[in-house]
Design an enzyme around this catalytic site. Structure first.
Site, short mmCIF file in Angstrom:
data_model
loop_
_atom_site.label_atom_id
_atom_site.label_comp_id
_atom_site.label_asym_id
_atom_site.label_seq_id
_atom_site.Cartn_x
_atom_site.Cartn_y
_atom_site.Cartn_z
N LEU A 127 12.66 -19.84 -3.55
CA LEU A 127 11.61 -18.98 -2.99
C LEU A 127 10.34 -19.19 -3.81
O LEU A 127 10.39 -19.15 -5.03
CB LEU A 127 12.03 -17.51 -3.08
CG LEU A 127 10.94 -16.51 -2.71
CD1 LEU A 127 10.96 -16.22 -1.22
CD2 LEU A 127 11.11 -15.19 -3.45
N HIS A 137 2.81 3.03 -8.93
CA HIS A 137 2.72 1.59 -9.17
C HIS A 137 3.97 1.09 -9.90
O HIS A 137 4.48 0.01 -9.60
CB HIS A 137 1.47 1.25 -9.98
CG HIS A 137 0.19 1.57 -9.26
ND1 HIS A 137 -0.03 1.26 -7.94
CD2 HIS A 137 -0.95 2.18 -9.69
CE1 HIS A 137 -1.24 1.67 -7.58
NE2 HIS A 137 -1.82 2.24 -8.62
N ASP A 159 0.82 -1.20 0.00
CA ASP A 159 0.00 0.00 0.00
C ASP A 159 0.87 1.26 0.00
O ASP A 159 1.95 1.26 0.58
CB ASP A 159 -0.87 -0.01 1.26
CG ASP A 159 -2.21 0.62 1.01
OD1 ASP A 159 -2.42 1.16 -0.09
OD2 ASP A 159 -3.05 0.59 1.93
C1 FPP Z 1 -1.94 -0.11 -3.41
O1 FPP Z 1 -1.42 1.21 -3.31
C2 FPP Z 1 -1.30 -0.80 -4.51
C3 FPP Z 1 -1.95 -1.43 -5.54
C4 FPP Z 1 -3.42 -1.47 -5.67
C5 FPP Z 1 -1.21 -2.06 -6.63
C6 FPP Z 1 0.00 -2.85 -6.23
C7 FPP Z 1 0.73 -3.23 -7.44
C8 FPP Z 1 2.06 -3.15 -7.61
C9 FPP Z 1 3.02 -2.77 -6.57
C10 FPP Z 1 2.63 -3.42 -8.93
C11 FPP Z 1 2.70 -4.77 -9.47
C12 FPP Z 1 3.05 -5.92 -8.66
C13 FPP Z 1 3.57 -7.06 -9.16
C14 FPP Z 1 3.69 -8.27 -8.28
C15 FPP Z 1 4.06 -7.17 -10.54
P1 FPP Z 1 -2.43 2.44 -3.46
O2 FPP Z 1 -2.54 2.75 -4.91
O3 FPP Z 1 -3.71 2.09 -2.79
O4 FPP Z 1 -1.69 3.59 -2.74
P2 FPP Z 1 -2.38 4.76 -1.90
O5 FPP Z 1 -2.95 4.11 -0.68
O6 FPP Z 1 -1.24 5.64 -1.57
O7 FPP Z 1 -3.41 5.42 -2.76
#
Ligand code: FPP
Length: 227
Positions: free
Chosen positions: A113, A19, A2
């Site tokens: 892993l 992201h 997050d």
């Molecule tokens: C939450 O942060 C994050 C996500 C919904 C996406 C997570 C995806 C990745 C890190 C990229 C891809 C992963 C792989 C395994 C290839 P948020 O957008 O809710 O952040 P915020 O709370 O600051 O708005």
């Protein structure tokens, strides 16, 4: 994982830039886990609820998953990583599903892993899916209660032990429908660090916190000393 959106916002960048930086962090943390002897790492990449985000963000996230699979599987394979992607994958487009299947097939014998990526995943979905599949296989058992041991193999990650440590970045202190069944006895660790800033040092802090905990699994401290 997050905090990607906030990381980008602080830098006056679009959320998707967060992201993209998050993907870089995934690579670093996978390598840090290998170096530390961690055998199972499970990442919550996209929840069943994340489809509710703006269409543009969802489609950029899908592009990022495709790019990450295209670029990273070779490195994973070289590093002995076995990739598994779990969740309700039917909603993803054919190209993404094909890359997932190829990545899993290519890395399936690797033992260093096991990296599980939860995508279009929800903990409640996992449990209901397991119950429904168990019922499909046991059509005559309509009045027999299902036991924990009978249900466990039907959950999405029967190949992995239950997590020792759950880490949530980005300051929220919630499980948000992640591995609800599997987290029953896991140690929970919450950090304000945003996922794109979560590096090996941050991982070590989480592991150090875990080491200080006493895991009793319902027993008393005295019983643990006797074992
Ligand atoms: C939450 O942060 C994050 C996500 C919904 C996406 C997570 C995806 C990745 C890190 C990229 C891809 C992963 C792989 C395994 C290839 P948020 O957008 O809710 O952040 P915020 O709370 O600051 O708005």
């Amino acid at each position: 994982m997050d905090g990607n959106g906030r990381w980008a916002k602080k830098r006056f960048m679009p959320r998707v830039a967060g992201h993209a930086q998050g993907v870089e962090r995934v690579r670093d943390i996978v390598e840090a886990c290998i170096q530390r002897g961690v055998e199972y790492l499970t990442l919550f990449a996209f929840s069943s609820e994340n489809w509710r985000r703006p269409e543009e963000e969802v489609s950029r996230l899908m592009e990022l998953f495709v790019m990450a699979l295209e670029r990273e599987v070779t490195r994973m394979h070289r590093n002995g990583v076995c990739l598994r992607v779990v969740g309700d994958l039917g909603r993803f487009d054919a190209r993404l599903r094909e890359l997932i299947a190829q990545g899993e097939a290519r890395t399936k014998e690797n033992k260093r892993l096991t990296l599980t990526v939860c995508a279009n995943y929800g903990g409640r979905w996992d449990i209901l899916n397991a119950v429904n599949n168990w019922r499909r296989d046991n059509p005559d058992a309509t009045t027999v209660p299902i036991s924990e041991d009978a249900l466990a193999p039907y959950l999405t990650m029967p190949y992995a032990p239950e997590p020792d440590l759950f880490i949530r970045t980005g300051g929220e202190q919630r499980i948000s429908n992640f591995l609800l069944w599997q987290l029953a006895y896991s140690e929970l660790y919450f950090t304000d660090t945003l996922w794109p800033d979560f590096d090996a040092e941050a991982l070590d802090l989480a592991i150090a916190s875990y080491r200080k905990r006493e895991r009793r699994f319902g027993r008393t401290s005295e019983q643990l000393l006797e074992r």
